[in-house]
Design an enzyme around this catalytic site. Structure first.
Site, short mmCIF file in Angstrom:
data_model
loop_
_atom_site.label_atom_id
_atom_site.label_comp_id
_atom_site.label_asym_id
_atom_site.label_seq_id
_atom_site.Cartn_x
_atom_site.Cartn_y
_atom_site.Cartn_z
N GLU A 184 34.86 38.17 46.77
CA GLU A 184 35.89 38.83 47.58
C GLU A 184 35.28 39.86 48.53
OE1 GLU A 184 39.82 38.42 44.78
OE2 GLU A 184 38.23 39.76 44.10
N GLU A 231 38.15 34.25 37.72
CA GLU A 231 39.18 35.02 37.01
C GLU A 231 40.11 34.16 36.15
OE1 GLU A 231 38.04 37.77 40.39
OE2 GLU A 231 38.12 35.62 40.00
#
Length: 267
Positions: A121, A141
């Site tokens: 990210e 995740e």
């Protein structure tokens, strides 16, 4: 965001971000938190925000490079810090001190090792990505019953094909930088240990362009996903108009006519 499970000292990232000027117009911002695989706690995020603010506020700086170590770019949120309710969030720029509000000027990610979870990210918060061939990238995740809330789920589908972004999001797999380059996420691949050098070379290409035009072009491209064509013609002029009235435009035209390198003033 996700992250490191490495043992170590109590979470503390105050000194984990450093900035080094390269020449007159380039700054290298480095993540240096090896005992947490360059994972972020709150102090690290605030230090990153301060570094990005300093870059933005310095009119002599025209490009930045964000990098980590030779072993890891970033493994995301420091989960040990998270257990202490210490999240990698800064007050103004959000996640990791950059995700919610990247700089208006260009920033390049230079990736060695892993760029996982919040590490990927971070790359998505940058405008260009240079990576070692041996690096790996992913948003793991979901495999840990977490959700990638650092921009990965809505930015990744804008950078690579939808179904492949969905595969990464739903499986939590990590892919090689070589595959990410094939998909268009990585601009340039280097040999191991040479990502920063490659990023500096790319930054120098950016620095040869007019700084006002570079900044305006970045803002238009970043907003392109939100504009319909009928709006783009008008909206782009908010950023392009001042460049078209600038001294740098006239210098660029003169330099072209005189077959010489332009001397930019940034005005």
């Amino acid at each position: 965001m996700s992250a490191s499970d490495a043992p170590g000292a109590a979470p503390n990232g105050t000194d984990a971000i450093s900035s080094e000027r390269i020449g007159d117009h380039l700054v290298v911002i480095r993540i240096d938190r090896p005992h947490r695989r360059n994972a972020f706690d709150g102090a690290t995020a605030r230090a990153m925000e301060a570094a990005i603010d300093a870059y933005e506020d310095d009119d002599t700086l025209r490009c930045a490079i964000l990098t980590g170590s030779d072993e890891v770019f970033s493994s995301g949120q420091d989960l040990i810090a998270a257990a202490h309710r210490d999240m990698g969030i800064a007050p103004n720029r959000g996640g990791f001190g950059i995700m919610a509000k990247p700089p208006a000027k260009p920033i390049i990610a230079a990736v060695e090792g892993h760029a996982l979870a919040g590490g990927l990210e971070l790359c998505l918060s940058c405008d260009l990505v240079v990576s070692s061939r041996t690096a790996t990238m992913g948003i793991p995740e979901a495999a840990r019953s977490l959700v990638a809330v650092g921009g990965g789920l809505f930015r990744l589908p804008k950078r690579i094909p939808y179904h492949l972004a969905m595969e990464l999001a739903l499986t939590g797999k990590a892919w090689s930088a070589e595959r990410m380059a094939e998909l268009g996420l990585v601009n340039k691949l280097t040999e191991p240990g040479a990502a920063l050098e490659g990023a500096i070379d790319l930054a120098n290409e950016v620095l040869r362009a007019g700084p006002l035009a570079v900044r305006a072009s970045k803002q238009i491209v970043r907003r392109a996903y939100d504009w319909q064509d009928r709006d783009g013609w008008k909206n782009q002029m908010e950023f392009a108009g001042p460049v078209m009235a600038s001294e740098d435009l006239q210098e660029g035209l003169r330099a072209f006519a005189e077959k010489r390198d332009p001397v930019w003033k940034g005005r």
